[in-house]
Design a protein around this motif. Sequence first.
Motif, short mmCIF file in Angstrom:
data_model
loop_
_atom_site.label_atom_id
_atom_site.label_comp_id
_atom_site.label_asym_id
_atom_site.label_seq_id
_atom_site.Cartn_x
_atom_site.Cartn_y
_atom_site.Cartn_z
N UNK A 255 0.84 -1.20 0.00
CA UNK A 255 0.00 0.00 0.00
C UNK A 255 0.88 1.25 0.00
N UNK A 256 1.03 1.84 -1.16
CA UNK A 256 1.90 3.01 -1.31
C UNK A 256 1.29 4.28 -0.70
N UNK A 261 1.04 9.60 3.19
CA UNK A 261 0.66 9.95 4.55
C UNK A 261 1.89 10.40 5.34
N UNK A 262 3.01 9.69 5.17
CA UNK A 262 4.24 10.04 5.88
C UNK A 262 4.71 11.45 5.52
N UNK A 263 4.48 11.85 4.28
CA UNK A 263 4.91 13.18 3.85
C UNK A 263 4.25 14.30 4.67
N UNK A 324 -3.07 8.42 12.79
CA UNK A 324 -2.75 7.01 12.56
C UNK A 324 -3.06 6.61 11.13
N UNK A 325 -2.28 5.63 10.66
CA UNK A 325 -2.49 5.05 9.34
C UNK A 325 -2.36 3.53 9.47
N UNK A 326 -3.36 2.79 8.96
CA UNK A 326 -3.34 1.33 9.00
C UNK A 326 -3.25 0.81 7.56
N UNK A 327 -2.31 -0.08 7.31
CA UNK A 327 -2.19 -0.70 5.99
C UNK A 327 -1.97 -2.19 6.16
N UNK A 328 -2.36 -2.98 5.16
CA UNK A 328 -2.19 -4.43 5.25
C UNK A 328 -0.75 -4.83 4.91
N UNK A 329 -0.06 -4.06 4.09
CA UNK A 329 1.37 -4.29 3.85
C UNK A 329 1.97 -2.99 3.35
N UNK A 334 11.21 1.59 1.90
CA UNK A 334 10.94 3.02 1.65
C UNK A 334 10.43 3.70 2.91
N UNK A 335 9.59 3.02 3.66
CA UNK A 335 9.06 3.59 4.90
C UNK A 335 10.19 3.87 5.88
#
Length: 448
Positions: A255-256, A261-263, A324-329, A334-335
């Motif tokens: 999940x890109x 979101x990080x930005x 918060x951010x939830x992702x499955x992968x 990069x993160x």
Amino acid sequence: MGRQPHVLVLPFPGQGHIAPILKLALRIAAHGVKLTFVNTEFIHAKMMASLPEKSEERRLINFVSVPDGLDTEDDRRDLIKLTESVHRTMPAQIRDLIMKIEESNSDERISCVVADTSVGWAHEMAKNFGIEAVAFWTSAGACLALSLHIPLLLEAGVFDNNGTFIIDEPISLSKDLPSWTSSDFESDPEVQKLVFEFCLFVSKYAKFYDRIICNSNYELESVALQLIPNILPIGPLTISSNHSSSFTGILLPQDETCLHWLEKQPPSSVIYVAFGSTATLSLQQAEELALGLELSGQPFLWVVQSDSVARFPEGFVERVANRAKFVEWAPQEKVLAHPSVACFMSHCGWNSTLEGLGVPFLCLPYFADQFYNKKYICDVWKVGLELEEDENGIKTRHEISSKIKLLLSSDVIKANALHMKEACRKSWDEDGDSFSNLKKFIEHVKSL
């Protein structure tokens, strides 16, 4: 034209095994060596679906597949079932593949088999064909050193035949290396026996290795590597990946959106939470982790399955929605390289440990070598903190929150983390050990 060097690469069919050996395969193939990469049919289908049609991997590597012996509906996350099926089914398949290649064209004959230690029978098979046998070890060198010593420890009465400690004393392979204690091994008897049998399996086939390639280096664990004959440390392979491809060997959809979101987050503020592809937290531990992250007040990115999010404490997702951010992968490499990430809450798998170098760790190991990797992180390199359990075996919300705050306030740990990253980067300079070792290996393969 003459004979071209030809390497056959055989990983164990698990995510954590495939990613690093694929990085190695790409480096070898980029130097003009013909390379055949053997996946199981299940993994092959996923990999081909993940690879763009005109990707570098498709150009450099010949991907082939063999059955793993399981039915389509079988759960390949069941490590015991998968391992048994691989050992039962794949040797005959690999033997037939080698014979087919050997008989098809004398200029295409295999020069070298590079196989994961988890499929050690492939090394014996290679020697029977008169082919050089190279083992690839995906974990820390210290854990390989322990595996190779297991027969002696068994003979000395340290373990019983199930891998249970008989003598309640630490195992020390060197005074300069952290020792192993009974708490570093599994409490689940079935899993403990599986891990112990794997160590015996590795030691059984070690006599067939012409050399061992290890995803580590002397900066990370010089003492352990000196205990292993014929070792060739060439890690971290993550740092070595300077080819143009963006494919990292991850077979799950990434999940890109988390990068966007990080930005939007402040520098060095985000807690990145990820426990690999096989970890399963208990419902109580997942709840405590959720509430601990909430208590910390920090933004966080959590790699977690959607069905687990649905079981979080009532109102939790809504309360933390703005941070918060939830992702499955996630695209983990990069993160972890993103300036917004402050620390990595990890299961301490070796791949994640190497990928996280440069970022402070919060350690929550749950399986096999992860307990020892935690000792490197916390006690040797001093780049992280351990989450302690209460009397019920739970890392509580208060422990999690307080350790996050302690970690983020530690300039010493941050400095140590950056130092380790830079030391590993230097190992891939032209005069660095990892660069030199890989260069020597490729030159050796070309001479076979």
